[in-house]
Design a protein around this motif. Structure first.
Motif, PDB file in Angstrom:
ATOM      1  N   LEU A  52      -9.792 -14.593   5.989  1.00  0.00           N
ATOM      2  CA  LEU A  52      -9.058 -13.781   5.025  1.00  0.00           C
ATOM      3  C   LEU A  52      -9.450 -12.314   5.175  1.00  0.00           C
ATOM      4  O   LEU A  52     -10.599 -12.009   5.516  1.00  0.00           O
ATOM      5  N   PRO A  53      -8.515 -11.387   4.907  1.00  0.00           N
ATOM      6  CA  PRO A  53      -8.858  -9.967   4.976  1.00  0.00           C
ATOM      7  C   PRO A  53      -9.749  -9.565   3.814  1.00  0.00           C
ATOM      8  O   PRO A  53      -9.534  -9.997   2.676  1.00  0.00           O
ATOM      9  N   LEU A  54     -10.760  -8.744   4.092  1.00  0.00           N
ATOM     10  CA  LEU A  54     -11.684  -8.318   3.047  1.00  0.00           C
ATOM     11  C   LEU A  54     -11.581  -6.832   2.740  1.00  0.00           C
ATOM     12  O   LEU A  54     -11.665  -6.425   1.577  1.00  0.00           O
ATOM     13  N   GLU A  55     -11.411  -6.001   3.766  1.00  0.00           N
ATOM     14  CA  GLU A  55     -11.472  -4.559   3.540  1.00  0.00           C
ATOM     15  C   GLU A  55     -10.615  -3.827   4.560  1.00  0.00           C
ATOM     16  O   GLU A  55     -10.678  -4.116   5.751  1.00  0.00           O
ATOM     17  N   ASN A  56      -9.822  -2.884   4.066  1.00  0.00           N
ATOM     18  CA  ASN A  56      -9.066  -2.010   4.946  1.00  0.00           C
ATOM     19  C   ASN A  56      -9.623  -0.603   4.864  1.00  0.00           C
ATOM     20  O   ASN A  56      -9.996  -0.122   3.786  1.00  0.00           O
ATOM     21  N   GLN A  57      -9.667   0.050   6.002  1.00  0.00           N
ATOM     22  CA  GLN A  57     -10.244   1.392   6.092  1.00  0.00           C
ATOM     23  C   GLN A  57      -9.538   2.396   5.181  1.00  0.00           C
ATOM     24  O   GLN A  57     -10.177   3.272   4.595  1.00  0.00           O
ATOM     25  N   LEU A  58      -8.224   2.286   5.035  1.00  0.00           N
ATOM     26  CA  LEU A  58      -7.459   3.249   4.244  1.00  0.00           C
ATOM     27  C   LEU A  58      -7.265   2.797   2.798  1.00  0.00           C
ATOM     28  O   LEU A  58      -7.239   3.624   1.894  1.00  0.00           O
ATOM     29  N   ASP A  59      -7.102   1.502   2.593  1.00  0.00           N
ATOM     30  CA  ASP A  59      -6.704   1.005   1.278  1.00  0.00           C
ATOM     31  C   ASP A  59      -7.812   0.257   0.541  1.00  0.00           C
ATOM     32  O   ASP A  59      -7.585  -0.293  -0.529  1.00  0.00           O
ATOM     33  N   PHE A 105       1.958  -6.207   0.792  1.00  0.00           N
ATOM     34  CA  PHE A 105       1.335  -5.569  -0.369  1.00  0.00           C
ATOM     35  C   PHE A 105       0.154  -4.669  -0.014  1.00  0.00           C
ATOM     36  O   PHE A 105      -0.052  -3.648  -0.671  1.00  0.00           O
ATOM     37  N   LYS A 106      -0.606  -4.981   1.021  1.00  0.00           N
ATOM     38  CA  LYS A 106      -1.697  -4.085   1.431  1.00  0.00           C
ATOM     39  C   LYS A 106      -1.209  -3.013   2.396  1.00  0.00           C
ATOM     40  O   LYS A 106      -1.726  -1.900   2.419  1.00  0.00           O
ATOM     41  N   THR A 107      -0.206  -3.330   3.183  1.00  0.00           N
ATOM     42  CA  THR A 107       0.374  -2.352   4.101  1.00  0.00           C
ATOM     43  C   THR A 107       0.930  -1.161   3.326  1.00  0.00           C
ATOM     44  O   THR A 107       0.839  -0.008   3.782  1.00  0.00           O
ATOM     45  N   GLU A 108       1.497  -1.416   2.159  1.00  0.00           N
ATOM     46  CA  GLU A 108       2.067  -0.343   1.345  1.00  0.00           C
ATOM     47  C   GLU A 108       1.045   0.755   1.072  1.00  0.00           C
ATOM     48  O   GLU A 108       1.352   1.947   1.159  1.00  0.00           O
ATOM     49  N   GLY A 109      -0.192   0.371   0.766  1.00  0.00           N
ATOM     50  CA  GLY A 109      -1.227   1.352   0.471  1.00  0.00           C
ATOM     51  C   GLY A 109      -1.702   2.123   1.687  1.00  0.00           C
ATOM     52  O   GLY A 109      -2.347   3.162   1.555  1.00  0.00           O
ATOM     53  N   GLN A 110      -1.363   1.641   2.886  1.00  0.00           N
ATOM     54  CA  GLN A 110      -1.789   2.287   4.124  1.00  0.00           C
ATOM     55  C   GLN A 110      -0.704   3.174   4.733  1.00  0.00           C
ATOM     56  O   GLN A 110      -0.944   3.829   5.735  1.00  0.00           O
ATOM     57  N   CYS A 111       0.477   3.170   4.114  1.00  0.00           N
ATOM     58  CA  CYS A 111       1.621   3.924   4.664  1.00  0.00           C
ATOM     59  C   CYS A 111       2.257   4.803   3.587  1.00  0.00           C
ATOM     60  O   CYS A 111       3.484   4.938   3.505  1.00  0.00           O
ATOM     61  N   GLN A 112       1.431   5.412   2.768  1.00  0.00           N
ATOM     62  CA  GLN A 112       1.935   6.194   1.646  1.00  0.00           C
ATOM     63  C   GLN A 112       2.656   7.467   2.084  1.00  0.00           C
ATOM     64  O   GLN A 112       3.585   7.925   1.413  1.00  0.00           O
TER      65      GLN A 112
END
Length: 280
Positions: A52-59, A105-112
């Motif tokens: 499972l994904p835990l942490e994104n650098q941008l979001d 849903f997480k991609t949205e926070g990385q492409c603002q």
């Protein structure tokens, strides 16, 4: 062995799972794809593993994963970090003609930066980047989707944009876990394959909040020279205003005795929910 990941094939989770397996000797697995976090988590049993994904650098951290780990009886056995980047596809020839856009849903926070250029566009949130692509392919005129950059060449569309994430050096960290609960007795016998370890855990104060609680908890690690690489406060959901601390501790092979002695000492005063001890 079955390896459960967010699917379908082609997601970043799929790429992360394959990157992790490339680091493991003689890995023979069957991939088991699921559309939601809960289904991935529920699918892992016995000797099978999940990712499972835990942490994104941008979001930042993925709350959907942390919320499950907070009470989950699992053992994290490793982690893998992979680069992630996104492209945009649309069935119109100009951004201004887009009516709605599918985005995970997480991609949205990385492409603002891109989405801020589309203030009147309807954003449809999806569970995975590949679902965004599927919905776009079966969509209507005026539709668009943000998808993995690697999938851009596979799509026929009137408009394509490369590298639409807010910055190019974006990455996501994933955890690999098994279904059995982590215990200090079992993990203290782990032989590390590298010199460095990481130990993730939740610590919950046993009494009501009072001044100095966090200071005291951090002192346990500081006095034996163990480094904290993550510290987050999360509601326990048992009662409003009651929080636990998500902590990731790092150290070297020579500090194995210190980490488990420290956890034992902590457990005499706090609720300690250990999640794993693995080489990094």
């Amino acid at each position: 062995m079955k390896f459960s990941v967010l699917g379908p094939a082609g997601t970043f989770a799929d790429a992360a799972a394959k990157a992790y397996l490339a680091t493991q000797p003689d890995s023979h697995v069957t991939f088991d794809y699921h559309p939601t976090f809960d289904q991935v988590y529920q699918a892992v049993s016995g000797d099978n593993i999940g990712l499972l994904p835990l942490e994104n650098q941008l979001d930042g951290y993925v709350s959907a994963t942390l919320q499950r780990l907070q009470t989950a009886d699992v053992t994290e056995i490793g982690e893998i970090t992979i680069p992630v980047d996104f492209g945009l596809v649309a069935n119109v020839n100009q951004l201004s003609k887009i009516n709605r856009i599918y985005v995970q849903f997480k991609t949205e926070g990385q492409c603002q930066k891109l989405l801020s250029k589309l203030p009147s566009v309807q954003i449809i949130t999806t569970s995975s980047n590949m679902v965004s692509l599927e919905k776009f392919r079966s969509g209507e005129p005026g539709d668009a989707a943000i998808i993995p950059q690697s999938q851009l060449a596979e799509v026929s569309s009137a408009l394509k944009l490369n590298n639409v994430a807010d910055q190019l050096d974006n990455s996501t960290r994933f955890i690999i876990f098994k279904a059995n609960p982590a215990t200090a007795a079992t993990l203290s016998k782990v032989v590390l394959s590298t010199n460095q370890f990481k130990a993730p855990l939740f610590i919950t104060p046993a009494t009501n909040d009072r001044p100095g609680t966090l200071y005291e908890i951090l002192g346990y690690f500081a006095k034996v020279g163990l480094n904290l690489v993550t510290l987050m406060s999360m509601p326990t959901k048992a009662k409003l205003g009651v929080y636990s601390f998500y902590i990731e501790v790092s150290g070297n092979r020579d500090q194995q005795e210190e980490i488990f002695a420290t956890l034992k000492e902590l457990a005499s005063n706090y609720q300690v929910h250990l999640l794993g001890y693995y080489a990094v």
